[in-house]
Write an enzyme that holds these catalytic residues in place. Structure first.
Site, PDB file in Angstrom:
ATOM      1  N   SER A  82      23.888   3.958  32.296  1.00 55.46           N
ATOM      2  CA  SER A  82      23.777   4.175  33.745  1.00 55.46           C
ATOM      3  C   SER A  82      24.187   2.972  34.576  1.00 55.46           C
ATOM      4  O   SER A  82      24.309   3.094  35.795  1.00 55.46           O
ATOM      5  CB  SER A  82      22.327   4.535  34.096  1.00 55.46           C
ATOM      6  OG  SER A  82      21.485   3.412  33.895  1.00 55.46           O
ATOM      7  N   GLY A 114      23.191   7.803  27.144  1.00 54.65           N
ATOM      8  CA  GLY A 114      23.739   7.764  28.481  1.00 54.65           C
ATOM      9  C   GLY A 114      23.611   6.365  29.057  1.00 54.65           C
ATOM     10  O   GLY A 114      22.510   5.800  29.085  1.00 54.65           O
ATOM     11  N   THR A 119      16.367   6.558  27.139  1.00 54.29           N
ATOM     12  CA  THR A 119      16.342   5.187  27.639  1.00 54.29           C
ATOM     13  C   THR A 119      15.136   4.875  28.526  1.00 54.29           C
ATOM     14  O   THR A 119      15.038   3.770  29.055  1.00 54.29           O
ATOM     15  CB  THR A 119      17.630   4.885  28.428  1.00 54.29           C
ATOM     16  OG1 THR A 119      17.716   5.775  29.535  1.00 54.29           O
ATOM     17  CG2 THR A 119      18.858   5.064  27.548  1.00 54.29           C
ATOM     18  N   LYS A 175      -9.276   2.357  -2.427  1.00 54.40           N
ATOM     19  CA  LYS A 175      -9.531   1.718  -1.130  1.00 54.40           C
ATOM     20  C   LYS A 175     -10.914   2.104  -0.614  1.00 54.40           C
ATOM     21  O   LYS A 175     -11.251   3.289  -0.519  1.00 54.40           O
ATOM     22  CB  LYS A 175      -8.439   2.144  -0.147  1.00 54.40           C
ATOM     23  CG  LYS A 175      -8.472   1.474   1.205  1.00 54.40           C
ATOM     24  CD  LYS A 175      -7.260   1.921   2.035  1.00 54.40           C
ATOM     25  CE  LYS A 175      -7.169   1.253   3.381  1.00 54.40           C
ATOM     26  NZ  LYS A 175      -5.957   1.703   4.123  1.00 54.40           N
ATOM     27  N   LYS A 229       4.260  16.000  30.190  1.00 57.65           N
ATOM     28  CA  LYS A 229       5.589  15.449  29.908  1.00 57.65           C
ATOM     29  C   LYS A 229       5.570  14.601  28.637  1.00 57.65           C
ATOM     30  O   LYS A 229       6.441  14.728  27.776  1.00 57.65           O
ATOM     31  CB  LYS A 229       6.073  14.586  31.073  1.00 57.65           C
ATOM     32  CG  LYS A 229       6.514  15.327  32.313  1.00 57.65           C
ATOM     33  CD  LYS A 229       7.149  14.339  33.291  1.00 57.65           C
ATOM     34  CE  LYS A 229       7.593  15.009  34.568  1.00 57.65           C
ATOM     35  NZ  LYS A 229       8.228  14.058  35.512  1.00 57.65           N
ATOM     36  N   GLU A 237       7.676   4.127  33.080  1.00 61.66           N
ATOM     37  CA  GLU A 237       8.106   5.446  33.552  1.00 61.66           C
ATOM     38  C   GLU A 237       7.337   6.558  32.849  1.00 61.66           C
ATOM     39  O   GLU A 237       6.972   7.561  33.471  1.00 61.66           O
ATOM     40  CB  GLU A 237       9.606   5.604  33.319  1.00 61.66           C
ATOM     41  CG  GLU A 237      10.448   4.655  34.154  1.00 61.66           C
ATOM     42  CD  GLU A 237      11.898   4.574  33.722  1.00 61.66           C
ATOM     43  OE1 GLU A 237      12.709   4.007  34.485  1.00 61.66           O
ATOM     44  OE2 GLU A 237      12.226   5.070  32.618  1.00 61.66           O
ATOM     45  N   GLU A 245       0.829  -1.201   0.000  1.00 65.74           N
ATOM     46  CA  GLU A 245       0.000   0.000   0.000  1.00 65.74           C
ATOM     47  C   GLU A 245       0.870   1.259   0.000  1.00 65.74           C
ATOM     48  O   GLU A 245       1.848   1.361   0.750  1.00 65.74           O
ATOM     49  CB  GLU A 245      -0.888  -0.030   1.241  1.00 65.74           C
ATOM     50  CG  GLU A 245      -1.774   1.179   1.439  1.00 65.74           C
ATOM     51  CD  GLU A 245      -2.583   1.089   2.729  1.00 65.74           C
ATOM     52  OE1 GLU A 245      -3.533   1.867   2.883  1.00 65.74           O
ATOM     53  OE2 GLU A 245      -2.252   0.243   3.593  1.00 65.74           O
ATOM     54  N   SER A 261       0.602  -2.429   7.034  1.00 68.43           N
ATOM     55  CA  SER A 261       0.057  -2.841   8.325  1.00 68.43           C
ATOM     56  C   SER A 261       1.162  -2.787   9.367  1.00 68.43           C
ATOM     57  O   SER A 261       2.075  -3.611   9.362  1.00 68.43           O
ATOM     58  CB  SER A 261      -0.502  -4.265   8.225  1.00 68.43           C
ATOM     59  OG  SER A 261      -1.013  -4.697   9.469  1.00 68.43           O
ATOM     60  N   CYS A 312      -5.438  -3.190   2.209  1.00 69.76           N
ATOM     61  CA  CYS A 312      -5.294  -3.196   3.673  1.00 69.76           C
ATOM     62  C   CYS A 312      -6.609  -3.288   4.441  1.00 69.76           C
ATOM     63  O   CYS A 312      -7.150  -4.370   4.596  1.00 69.76           O
ATOM     64  CB  CYS A 312      -4.472  -1.993   4.115  1.00 69.76           C
ATOM     65  SG  CYS A 312      -3.602  -2.287   5.691  1.00 69.76           S
ATOM     66  N   VAL A 351      19.147  -1.445  33.720  1.00 69.12           N
ATOM     67  CA  VAL A 351      18.655  -2.365  32.702  1.00 69.12           C
ATOM     68  C   VAL A 351      18.130  -1.637  31.466  1.00 69.12           C
ATOM     69  O   VAL A 351      18.270  -2.125  30.332  1.00 69.12           O
ATOM     70  CB  VAL A 351      17.582  -3.295  33.322  1.00 69.12           C
ATOM     71  CG1 VAL A 351      16.312  -2.547  33.657  1.00 69.12           C
ATOM     72  CG2 VAL A 351      17.294  -4.476  32.439  1.00 69.12           C
TER      73      VAL A 351
END
EC number: 6.3.5.1
Length: 530
Positions: free
Chosen positions: A282, A280, A387, A107, A502, A392, A41, A169, A143, A285
């Protein structure tokens, strides 16, 4: 008859480059004996051109490209592209053969949910298109058309013996199985085999995983293209019956998510012309997983990791970071932020006089790190990868202009529990992430003895609440009724609400769930609905 599926990675807006690639694939398909080449598509422009579709000269470039494709003889082309007819714009597929336009399909069903905005740009089509090739009648769909009954039924009623669908898709977890199940419904309803060709590659926050396929009239997979790689795959049709062909192995769910992240990083940086990636490191993980993804996407020579310790950084964080960069052989620097932090605090001390220390001092450390990374980015031309993970981002456990500073948020749609799962999977391929990084309790290391769980519910609980509220649209009351502690649910939902400002300022990142904090999350910042 042999049909070639052109599963390739177009660049949005690079109409000339995409045209050259289609011609290359068409010539390769002809050399392999193909009679038809089907593109995904909007293959000519890439998906999605978004507001480029509002510009007249964009369509002049599309028209010129279609004229160039028309000059190719010896193979039938089914090309996905936008077309403007008078005051209306359509998401189209045009059939070209030996200098002739055999037909154009528009479409019918335009998705306008999740990440899709097609009603903003396109008018829905109203008629099926069936064309004949070597005695077989092929019905064309695009689609969303296969996600409902009517378009496929109309193609069947118009005489189609095989259905061909052009797709863009995007990936999310379990999407391959959902696609094939949906296609199988259309096969069962019409009694017709179905050929499905999909885009591959990254486009901003979207990742297209390819995994094109063909189902025979019994709904069995006759041909399976690989996931995440460009491929020219062939479907042989004999008297309207699909013959068994290539069967690529598809990745298991965790590997698929990892490869989606790699694809998103590779194409965001590559298609936008950045010199490489900078992040960065740290000793935690999240940054470890981000580093592994970046190296797998770009190669170690294009990745620069920077450790920026403070007096709260544990020795094991430094030790594990040094260990990991040696394993991956990437450029590595350490910059002590404490002298800079003390300088900032000295400048702020008159304004802070008499005020107790709080998260302000913690956020200042994160913002110093963000400033240093952006300075290195400006000098090197490498893009800063943030990261932070989805857990978070949900709770606002991240610092605006600090650890959120950067150009691409690799883990933006990856819950913390999935971060651990991905790290463990990556280490089965090659142990690049030190085991202690995976097993030690997560900490931002912005104050003495800090642990994430000091401020948040356990991640297993947080992520389960997040999935239900963010991705599945359950209410707080419904989640509580499932047995989750009311205090945890209210807390997570409150944090989600007050941190919308944020998320609105966060960089884009690859979407790997059905509801990411991107195009498919559009909540007002100023909002008193409870």
């Amino acid at each position: 008859m042999r049909i070639a599926l052109a599963q390739f990675n177009p660049v949005v807006g690079d109409i000339a480059g995409n045209t050259r690639r289609i011609l290359e694939l068409a010539r390769e398909a002809m050399a392999a004996g193909a009679d038809v080449l089907v593109t995904p598509e909007l293959a000519l422009t890439g998906y999605s051109p978004e507001d480029l579709l509002l510009r007249g000269h964009f369509f002049r470039a599309v028209s010129a490209a279609m004229d160039e494709l028309l000059e190719l003889d010896g193979i039938t082309l089914v090309i996905g592209h936008p077309v403007r007819l008078g005051a209306e714009t359509f998401n189209a597929a045009t059939v070209l053969r030996d200098g002739n336009r055999l037909g154009q399909y528009h479409k019918m069903l335009l998705p306008n949910d999740q990440v899709f905005d097609e009603c903003r740009y396109f008018t829905p089509g109203a008629a099926p298109l069936v064309f004949e090739q070597d005695g077989v009648k092929l019905g064309v769909l695009i689609c969303e058309d296969i996600w409902s009954v009517e378009p496929a039924a109309e193609a069947a009623d118009a005489g189609a013996q095989v259905l061909i669908t052009l797709n863009a898709s995007p990936f999310h977890r379990d999407k391959v199985a959902t696609r094939q199940e949906t296609a199988r419904y259309r096969v069962q309803e019409t009694g017709l085999p179905l050929i499905y060709v999909n885009l591959v590659g990254g486009q901003d926050e979207l990742v297209f995983d390819g995994a094109s396929f063909a189902l025979d009239a019994a709904g069995e997979v006759a041909v399976q293209a690989p996931a995440y790689d460009e491929a020219l795959v062939y479907v042989d049709v004999d008297n309207g019956r699909l013959q068994p062909g290539d069967q690529a192995a598809l990745p298991a769910p965790t590997e698929s998510v990892y490869r989606a992240l790699v694809t998103g990083v590779r194409d965001y940086i590559g298609k936008n012309g950045f010199a490489g990636a900078l992040l960065g490191l740290s000793g935690g993980v999240d940054s470890a997983l981000t580093l592994a993804v970046a190296v797998d996407a770009l190669g170690a020579d294009k990745v620069h990791a920077v450790m920026m310790p403070s007096r709260y950084t544990a020795d094991i964080s430094l030790i594990d970071s040094r260990d990991m960069v040696k394993r991956l052989n990437v450029r590595y620097d350490e910059i002590d932020i404490w002298p800079t932090y003390e300088s900032f605090m000295a400048a702020l001390s008159p304004a802070f006089a008499g005020l107790a220390a709080d998260t302000t001092e913690e956020n200042l450390q994160a913002r110093i790190r963000g400033t240093l990374l952006m300075a290195l980015s400006n000098k090197s031309g490498k893009l800063v990868l943030t990261t932070g993970n989805k857990s978070e981002m949900t709770t606002g456990y991240c610092t605006l202009y600090g650890d959120m500073a950067g150009g691409f948020a690799v883990l933006k749609d990856v819950a913390k529990t999935l971060v651990f799962e991905l790290c463990r999977w990556r280490n089965t391929v090659g142990e690049v992430i030190p085991e202690r990084i995976i097993t030690r309790p997560p900490s931002a290391e912005l104050r003495p003895d800090q642990k994430d769980q000091d401020s948040l519910p356990p991640y297993e609980v947080l992520d389960a609440i997040m999935q239900r509220y963010v991705e599945e649209n359950h209410s707080s009351e419904e989640i509580i009724a499932e047995g989750f502690a009311e205090a945890d649910v209210r807390r997570v939902v409150r944090l989600l609400k007050i941190n919308e400002y944020k998320r609105r300022q966060a960089p884009v990142g690859p979407r790997i769930t059905q509801r990411a904090f991107g195009k498919d999350w559009r909540y007002p910042i100023t909002n008193r609905f409870s």
